[in-house]
Design a protein around this motif. Structure first.
Motif, PDB file in Angstrom:
ATOM      1  N   ASP A 122      36.255  42.353  35.917  1.00  0.00           N
ATOM      2  CA  ASP A 122      37.148  43.014  36.608  1.00  0.00           C
ATOM      3  C   ASP A 122      36.708  43.512  38.128  1.00  0.00           C
ATOM      4  O   ASP A 122      35.501  43.911  38.336  1.00  0.00           O
ATOM      5  CB  ASP A 122      37.168  44.571  35.862  1.00  0.00           C
ATOM      6  CG  ASP A 122      38.077  44.360  34.699  1.00  0.00           C
ATOM      7  OD1 ASP A 122      38.904  43.409  34.455  1.00  0.00           O
ATOM      8  OD2 ASP A 122      37.696  45.021  33.851  1.00  0.00           O
ATOM      9  N   SER A 123      37.582  43.432  39.000  1.00  0.00           N
ATOM     10  CA  SER A 123      37.308  43.953  40.791  1.00  0.00           C
ATOM     11  C   SER A 123      37.761  44.870  40.939  1.00  0.00           C
ATOM     12  O   SER A 123      39.287  44.697  40.924  1.00  0.00           O
ATOM     13  CB  SER A 123      37.550  42.550  41.700  1.00  0.00           C
ATOM     14  OG  SER A 123      36.676  41.786  41.635  1.00  0.00           O
ATOM     15  N   ILE A 124      37.343  46.039  41.449  1.00  0.00           N
ATOM     16  CA  ILE A 124      37.760  47.189  41.721  1.00  0.00           C
ATOM     17  C   ILE A 124      37.886  47.484  43.147  1.00  0.00           C
ATOM     18  O   ILE A 124      37.100  47.323  43.778  1.00  0.00           O
ATOM     19  CB  ILE A 124      37.214  48.374  41.242  1.00  0.00           C
ATOM     20  CG1 ILE A 124      36.695  48.104  39.496  1.00  0.00           C
ATOM     21  CG2 ILE A 124      37.767  49.650  41.074  1.00  0.00           C
ATOM     22  CD1 ILE A 124      35.867  48.943  38.899  1.00  0.00           C
ATOM     23  N   GLY A 125      39.199  48.173  43.463  1.00  0.00           N
ATOM     24  CA  GLY A 125      39.336  48.421  45.045  1.00  0.00           C
ATOM     25  C   GLY A 125      40.309  49.458  44.997  1.00  0.00           C
ATOM     26  O   GLY A 125      40.933  49.982  44.004  1.00  0.00           O
ATOM     27  N   PHE A 126      40.548  49.857  46.361  1.00  0.00           N
ATOM     28  CA  PHE A 126      41.673  51.002  46.444  1.00  0.00           C
ATOM     29  C   PHE A 126      42.816  50.387  47.390  1.00  0.00           C
ATOM     30  O   PHE A 126      42.380  49.460  48.279  1.00  0.00           O
ATOM     31  CB  PHE A 126      40.971  52.160  47.006  1.00  0.00           C
ATOM     32  CG  PHE A 126      40.299  53.012  45.925  1.00  0.00           C
ATOM     33  CD1 PHE A 126      40.882  53.949  45.196  1.00  0.00           C
ATOM     34  CD2 PHE A 126      38.889  53.022  45.993  1.00  0.00           C
ATOM     35  CE1 PHE A 126      40.039  54.609  44.134  1.00  0.00           C
ATOM     36  CE2 PHE A 126      37.817  53.592  45.217  1.00  0.00           C
ATOM     37  CZ  PHE A 126      38.583  54.406  44.073  1.00  0.00           C
TER      38      PHE A 126
END
Lengths: 244, 244
Positions: free
Chosen positions: B187-191
């Motif tokens: 999982d790659s998290i960003g905003f």
């Protein structure tokens, strides 16, 4: 010759768990500093008057608990302290070269600890703590704003002298000046709007979307030694998690 | 009697690494499905004509690689598939009771895979993939919007029938209908700002700050089986990481 360090298990505690607690106490007391090798298993077993198998189970338990680590063919070592460089893994700044960010202390003052800070740091209500405001810069561009609370009098050495001499990493400084080794940390990630003061420091508009990392850092004894709130542009936030 | 499965190491490969590769191939081929027990070490050693110590080193390597796990006193098991419930750990919705969210499929269509999707899923340019748009709801409130790409023809069984019968978790469905076991995910998290279509589905304003989780899910052979982009209100995002 060393005196025997006999271990008396408490009611319901196994012999090796009591032994692990005794070894943990020796580590916490600083007999073997972080990163150094423990004596050989045979030596430790003889010191505590236990069978080699019992000592091995105690060392296994300490490994599981994260106090020590086995290095293949080299022996058993006390886990090294954290270097303090790890917060950067949540953000991508600059040219992505992974360059270590510079540190600039914006302010440093002893203050009565606010209630939540006092509770977390194990201080009484209104007891003094050292508050640092710190800016992290990559390629001379401000990228992270940090508010850091440290318990006094433990960190009194940092209330004096010129912070310009501190270097770019705090945890090695904590170890050298205050004898505090950061053993583990917990980062809580959330999202908020940038308050006015950090916004000015980061040259971003107030209310700009930002990622917030709240860190609690612990020493070997499990006491919280640092409470840190890091704010950075939400657009620079990036983090990857593997699930297995 | 079983024929001997003799293993021939490649140049520069150790005997136990070659053996681990042979066992991995048996796992990937489905001889022992996820969650099931492997035969006893002695049986496996006899089947492959190797010493017990060699078999143990091979099993240790497979454990380190995450293909199998030892369960104390119970034997060695193929790692169970992921259940698919784990994305929720990034968000806090509803009353925080940890209630499993409901699933509603908004659309399902086979489409020529866009270039980046095709590359990730190992498809040729323009080859067909199944695109799902899916809403997750907690206490009847929409909370997450997902765009999911699955390779065809592997997932052809999901192009038919009524998605209302699928239940709330996709990974058990992938296993039952398509024989695809999800072994690990990244999982790659960003905003980002919420695009118009997901904003409508989530009853939030367009451009609202949102957290974006981009997932790649892999089967035992290491092939990417799913590419998923999950969007949710940034204010509901919360994640904790321990550093040791």
């Amino acid at each position: 010759m060393e005196p025997l360090r006999l271990v008396q298990p408490e009611v319901g505690q196994s012999r090796y768990a009591a032994l692990a607690a005794a070894l943990r106490a020796r580590i916490v007391a600083g007999e073997w500093p972080p990163g150094t090798a423990l004596p050989a298993e045979q030596t430790l077993a003889a010191e505590h008057g236990v069978a080699l198998g019992t000592m091995r189970r105690a060392l296994e338990l300490l490994t599981e608990q994260g106090f020590i680590e086995r290095r293949h063919g080299r022996g058993t070592f006390v886990k090294p302290s954290l270097s303090g460089a790890s917060l950067l893994r949540f953000f991508r700044f600059g040219d992505g070269s992974g360059q270590a960010p510079a540190s600039r202390i914006l302010s440093r003052e002893p203050l009565p600890a606010p209630a939540d800070v006092a509770r977390t740091l194990g201080l009484g209500p209104g007891e003094p703590a050292l508050r640092l405001l710190r800016l992290r810069l990559v390629a001379h561009q401000p990228c992270l704003h940090e508010e850091i609370w440290l318990p006094l009098p433990l960190f009194a050495a940092l209330a004096e002298g010129d912070p310009a001499d501190w270097g770019d990493l705090l945890y090695p400084l904590f170890a050298q000046r205050c004898g505090v080794h950061v053993h583990r940390a917990v980062d809580s990630i959330g999202f908020c709007r940038l308050p006015a003061e950090p916004a000015r420091a980061l040259a971003l508009p107030a209310d700009h979307p930002c990622a917030r990392v709240q860190r609690q850092a612990f020493d070997l004894s499990g006491r919280c030694m640092e409470l840190r709130t890091t704010l950075g542009d939400a657009n620079a936030f990036h983090y990857t998690v593997a699930i297995t």
